[in-house]
Design a protein around this motif. Sequence first.
Motif, PDB file in Angstrom:
ATOM      1  N   THR A  99       4.954  70.034  37.944  1.00 52.91           N
ATOM      2  CA  THR A  99       5.697  70.951  38.817  1.00 52.91           C
ATOM      3  C   THR A  99       4.773  71.625  39.816  1.00 52.91           C
ATOM      4  OG1 THR A  99       7.250  71.369  36.998  1.00 52.91           O
ATOM      5  CG2 THR A  99       7.242  72.944  38.814  1.00 52.91           C
ATOM      6  N   CYS A 100       3.595  72.030  39.365  1.00 47.60           N
ATOM      7  CA  CYS A 100       2.636  72.654  40.290  1.00 47.60           C
ATOM      8  C   CYS A 100       2.205  71.698  41.395  1.00 47.60           C
ATOM      9  CB  CYS A 100       1.410  73.132  39.512  1.00 47.60           C
ATOM     10  SG  CYS A 100       1.694  74.571  38.468  1.00 47.60           S
ATOM     11  N   LEU A 106       5.149  71.246  43.956  1.00 51.19           N
ATOM     12  CA  LEU A 106       5.317  72.411  44.820  1.00 51.19           C
ATOM     13  C   LEU A 106       4.139  72.573  45.773  1.00 51.19           C
ATOM     14  CD1 LEU A 106       6.771  74.947  42.220  1.00 51.19           C
ATOM     15  CD2 LEU A 106       7.988  73.834  44.096  1.00 51.19           C
ATOM     16  N   ARG A 116       4.478  72.596  49.748  1.00 48.55           N
ATOM     17  CA  ARG A 116       3.971  73.711  50.554  1.00 48.55           C
ATOM     18  C   ARG A 116       3.100  73.193  51.703  1.00 48.55           C
ATOM     19  NH1 ARG A 116       4.027  76.901  53.372  1.00 48.55           N
ATOM     20  NH2 ARG A 116       3.520  79.125  53.328  1.00 48.55           N
ATOM     21  N   THR A 166       9.347  78.504  48.378  1.00 46.44           N
ATOM     22  CA  THR A 166       8.385  77.545  47.820  1.00 46.44           C
ATOM     23  C   THR A 166       7.108  78.243  47.363  1.00 46.44           C
ATOM     24  OG1 THR A 166       9.264  75.840  49.305  1.00 46.44           O
ATOM     25  CG2 THR A 166       7.144  75.411  48.270  1.00 46.44           C
ATOM     26  N   ALA A 220       7.914  80.030  44.152  1.00 49.86           N
ATOM     27  CA  ALA A 220       8.037  79.037  43.075  1.00 49.86           C
ATOM     28  C   ALA A 220       6.675  78.496  42.663  1.00 49.86           C
ATOM     29  CB  ALA A 220       8.949  77.891  43.531  1.00 49.86           C
ATOM     30  N   LEU A 221       5.774  78.314  43.635  1.00 48.88           N
ATOM     31  CA  LEU A 221       4.431  77.823  43.311  1.00 48.88           C
ATOM     32  C   LEU A 221       3.665  78.844  42.469  1.00 48.88           C
ATOM     33  CD1 LEU A 221       2.237  75.696  43.610  1.00 48.88           C
ATOM     34  CD2 LEU A 221       1.585  76.758  45.792  1.00 48.88           C
TER      35      LEU A 221
END
Length: 375
Positions: free
Chosen positions: A67-68, A71, A75, A95, A98-99
């Motif tokens: 996930t990291c 994102l 970005r 974003t 979320a990051l």
Amino acid sequence: MTLDLDFLYNMNEGPLRSGLIVLGVALLSVVLAIVIHRAGTALIRRLARGHPFTITATEVAYNSGRTCLILFLLRLVLTGAPDNTPGLTSISYLTSVALILALTWFLMRCVKSVSVAVVKLNPYDVADNLRARRILTQTRVLSRSAYFIIALLGLSFVLLTFPGARQFGASLLASAGVAGIVAGIAAKPVLGNFFAGLQIAFSQPIRIDDVLIVKGEWGRVEEITGTFVVVKIWDERRMIVPLQWFIENPFENWTHTSATILGTVFLWLDYAVPAREVRAEFERVCKTLPLWDKRVCVMHVTDADQRCMQVRLLVSAVDSGSAFDLRCQIREHMISFIATNYPQALPRLRAEVTPRNDPDALERIVDGSPRESLG
């Protein structure tokens, strides 16, 4: 029938065309991130053979790491997107938030992976588990403290992304004289348990699976959280005790330095009991019981009063649970042995009886003549 494609030429460099291009690149970046993450994880697992911490980290933090990476690439795409892309500012802000949350999640999963690896390397379901329980207690308490710190930092970074967050922090700092006192009083129980958890992790008055006597209850430490300790009572009840209580109050820890323990069996016997024969039978039966750890098997006469004497049978066992069962077995056997072989050695109540048909009995008692008694 012809397909009208004039709308594609009319888009030119407009917002719709920029949005479609950014969307396409974003989808490609998601696919690329998944491929890179999967290939990188496989490579790390191959290179980290024989390193349990790294292998466990790739398993526990797999989803959060993916996930990291997704994102992060999104970005980058949004950073290079044209300014006329529809909703660019809002999407970029979401974003970024979320990051930050994903990185917080990833760090917490990394801490979790260390905890899991330590548990695997130090199993405590063995006979001599003192070192394993010490390491496990430190790992659990410190990992929960790390969760708290990471979550606090993540929330702080998220708040800093809001407009006016610095002004909010400045206003709090200006009113720190009053607000600090109020916040300190309000957060005293939370901070007290937090620092008590750190103190327990390093000084270790209690550990996972320790046998404690807490408020008169016998139980084992089942779990140590960031705020309280769960003590499993012998009858399957759970006692929830705040961490700070163990720092401020005395309690019994039967397994602080070792799980081995001495158990006692008390018998009240008549003075006529043959102590040598009882001691020989006690030593003999100890050798036949598998729960006895062959360290201590001693019989002492510890007290005596006007009616009987107190005999203490002292035995040793590998842990408190075995000691309890061993005491019950010895108590049952010794009572049966004495009742069968020396029934006169059981405690008796002696009483003087004056026969009604003997008018001279009272005079004999007064004069010190021999008295009749019932055993």
